[in-house]
Design an enzyme around this catalytic site. Sequence first.
Site, PDB file in Angstrom:
ATOM      1  N   LYS A 280       7.828  -1.967   0.297  1.00  0.00           N
ATOM      2  CA  LYS A 280       6.046  -1.637   0.146  1.00  0.00           C
ATOM      3  C   LYS A 280       6.022  -0.564  -0.562  1.00  0.00           C
ATOM      4  CE  LYS A 280       3.508   0.769   3.077  1.00  0.00           C
ATOM      5  NZ  LYS A 280       4.136   2.161   4.586  1.00  0.00           N
TER       6      LYS A 280
ATOM      7  N   LYS B   9       3.765  -5.399   0.230  1.00  0.00           N
ATOM      8  CA  LYS B   9       2.776  -4.449   0.488  1.00  0.00           C
ATOM      9  C   LYS B   9       2.795  -3.369  -0.694  1.00  0.00           C
ATOM     10  CE  LYS B   9       1.890  -1.323   4.224  1.00  0.00           C
ATOM     11  NZ  LYS B   9       2.460  -0.697   6.294  1.00  0.00           N
TER      12      LYS B   9
ATOM     13  N   ASP C  32       8.578   0.968   8.652  1.00  0.00           N
ATOM     14  CA  ASP C  32       8.558   1.074   7.672  1.00  0.00           C
ATOM     15  C   ASP C  32       9.329   1.998   7.099  1.00  0.00           C
ATOM     16  OD1 ASP C  32       4.796   0.348   6.546  1.00  0.00           O
ATOM     17  OD2 ASP C  32       6.240  -0.757   7.339  1.00  0.00           O
TER      18      ASP C  32
END
Lengths: 478, 281, 315
Positions: free
Chosen positions: C215, C251, C151
């Site tokens: 995300k 996400k 991430d």
Amino acid sequence: MNFEYAAAPESRSVVKIDPVYGHFINGKWVSGSAHFNTINPATEEVLSSIALGSAADVDTAVKAARNAFDKSWSKLSGRERGKYLFRIARIMQERAREFAVLETLDNGKPIRESRDVDVPLSAAHFFYHAGWADKLEYAGVDTTTAPHGVVGQIIPWNFPLLMLAWKVAPALATGNTVVLKPAETTSLTALLFAQVCQQAGLPDGVVNIVTGDGSTGSAIVNHPGIDKIAFTGSTEVGKLIARAVAPTNKSLTLELGGKGANIVFGDAAIDETVEGIVNGIFFNQGHVCCAGSRLILQESVADEVLEKLKRRMDKIRVGDPLDKNTDLGAINSAEQLAKIRELTAAGEAEGAGRWSANCALPTNGFWFAPTIFTGVTQAHRIAREEIFGPVLSVLTFRTPAEAIEKANNTPFGLSAGIWSEKGSNILWATQQLRAGVIWANTFNKFDPASPFGGYKESGWGREGGRHGLSAYLKGSAK
Amino acid sequence: MSGRLEVMKTFKLYINGAFPRTESGRSYEITSNKGEFLANACLASRKDLRDAVVAARAAQPGWAKATAFNRGQIMYRIAEMLEGRSDQFAQEISLQTGASAKESLKEVSDSVDLLVWYAGWSDKLPSLAGSTNPVSGPFYNFTVPEALGVVGAIAPIDKPLLGFVAAIAPILVSGNTAVALASSTAPLSAISFAEVVATSDLPNGVLNILSGQQSELAPWFASHMDIDGLDISGLQVDQHGAIKEAGVENLKRISTFTKLSEPGRILAFMEAKTIWHPIGN
Amino acid sequence: MSFYGLVDGSDTSLRNYLKQLPGVDQVGAEARAAMLATRSIKTTSKAWAIDTAISMVDLTTLEGADTPGKVQALCSKAFRPDPTDLTVPRVGAVCVYNDMVGIARQHLDSIGAHELPVAAVSTAFPSGRASMAVKLQDTEDAIVAGAAEIDMVIDRGAFLSGRLIEVFEEIVAIREVCGDRAHLKVILETGELVTLDNVRKASYLAMLAGADFIKTSTGKVAPAATAPVVLVMLEAVRDFYDLTKVRIGVKPAGGIRTTKDAIKQLVLVNETAGPEWLNPSLFRIGASALLNDLLMQRMKISDGYYASPNYVTID
């Protein structure tokens, strides 16, 4: 993996429907002589038996209203009148859920809409107008503060409680008394409203509810004891009323039909625009006078927008109006369904391309799948006549001037929508469009402070805001 | 009196900035209140009305788009031009109605003052009649008054100048264009008014003036589908019902007024347009 | 690199592409998200939604005070959220700082959770304010230690000052480090981008540069995963699929604390991108406290009465 939403029905037990209703005249329930059934359009189940108001019933109501005007209502100060309206608003909020369920049962609209739009707006209308009652000297540019007297009000079936609020609130705030006839197919929330009047302690005769059909309405229009008529309904009937009233001294306001143009420019915010198009024509099953029923699309983005629109339409949930997840409910009556079918058949016959969302329709009740017609031109019936159902006619344009021209090319003038991210374009378009309500980058928004009404054959006068209030004052300038 | 023969004025119609005769070729006698012959006025036909409406419609978008300041200035100039012709108009009024010179001059000065009063409303009325509306949500919501379109006026029989000015000034100031029917018995003031208008920078077609019979023309005003509004203050009250009924076909906005100067006369021929726009970024 | 044939890797090409994207009307997007939040999800669909949400949780601990003990406890919980009910699915992944990756991977393997991936936040998370060399090393270290998911954070300073190509090139470089060893989630930090127009632009930028997932947030800045932001990102992946036939995941992270919140997210997915996205390979929820609320709601459905925090483990 499909996410199926389980049934989420709102309970009916919150509302009590009597098997038979009379009229509400002079603060009491008065038996009717003849009756007719009212049904739930989603199931065709009979909900109750409604009184058919006769000319005599109307006369009794008008006398009660006149008496109330002379003896009690006109004697009250604006401040006191306002306090009654505040009470009514608060009680409506208290009984909100009851009203919402009842409206959905009687009208067929989704509970989400009755709960989130119709009922809150209705209460808000009373609250807003309550505050005007003692400020009438500020209501117009050169206005009198005198009410007309007895007002006859005839309302439609598409927003039964909300249309009642739009009529009764300003009438009472300005000191008039009322004889109101709800629509034939949707009387129940008006009759529940009578209970609210009683709970609020409203003096007898200030609000009178006479149920019935066209003949009852006619009796109201023609009654010599009525000083002003307010009507919301079709342009056809509006003109009949206007002709009947012409030789008299009665004041008249009308809120009639429309064929709203929803104009989409190539620089629009596409996803929100698609939501706006859907909201514009499928909200309330398209039973909306100000519906965006003509989509006027810039040709350069037509394919893209239509593709997204169809995909979005496939997600519209049609079904049980009492289910909290339903987006599109039942068509209000067999009669209206027949009209929609007739016009959509005409659309096909005239060569427009028909596309409907892929949804299963219940077998009982009155239903119509959300539908669009592409390749529509101004010469088609479906571009000209109000369908009053979940059917969108799609036309295209090349230049901004052409869009405006097509939008204005109609005897109606109630509403229009514009979608563009360019501010100067928006303001330019709002200047050109001949419509009483213009939604720019939004649609179907209503508020008690916002005047609503049409140009041309969409009606006379406005409802809401200061402009709407002044219609209920005698000899007033707008 | 030098014995010189006066050149008599021909009283024609005023349509689209020009002075045509009635297409019907008809005329009728205008006499003084004592019955003396004054002039032959055009007896306008429904076709003249038709042509006048075409001119008024064509002129309307441009007139409505002019700034309020501009319209106010032009209407003020009309007052200037009328002021300059006070004597002419006063004389004409006296001849038609038998009013004294003093009374006639007062009618003219009242007319000038009324024009000035209405001219002053052009850039003010929207501030009073419009509004921003505090809706419950992130939206800018405002109501603007807008001109209606083409408005007809049946001018009153009496007060041949003042009644006429009171009818047309409130129609024009907001951006409407007008087709006016002069007083049937005393039309000369209204027709001469066309001379004032023609020297005032008022664009062609904004004001059109017909002379003729109310009984013949009022029904045609009422039924014309391209007339948006109608002032029937000058029409006999027993005619109102039939005229209002005839106007229903296109939902004509029909009004009658008693006061000469009230902003309500302007607002009666305006529409309220309400606009919503989200506020965000 | 082909960048799906939509941009050529140059500054001009990227600018032009992002400029022609349609704008987002904030009020309209908020209204759409609010309407979808009124969906009533009950009984069988609620039970399905809860289990699906559990399987999508990236169970996260990102504290300066993280210790091996904390991380191990998290991993046990991730694999077996309710020790008394083995029908509860395992979560989607565990998410830790990159120097905790090895500990997490080791522990997961030791309890038999070989299929449960470790996601590492890297590239000088959460601020991203460090040299490129540090960011690349950060990523490499995490992958070597066993992270199957990275991430990363974008350079918000560069984005807001218009140096879009720098943002782009950073993502491309990290993608290259990941190769086929790890999937890449690109954190936009939407709370700092502020406008929905920026969220749309940043979403496309990330996808073009090679993101496998976009995300919303680091969870360290509020507002984080608000409904309108997630709506716009779901619209972006939906439209990107139309263009490229490639599905990119989404996400949301931060601020999703209750089952109600999680179900609203699933409804957003369902009615925006579509049911194809309703699985952990295309939708994850970055959360920590959420898991216990999901478990308590799950208990209520199976037991019929309201649960208490005493019956779920704190880690």
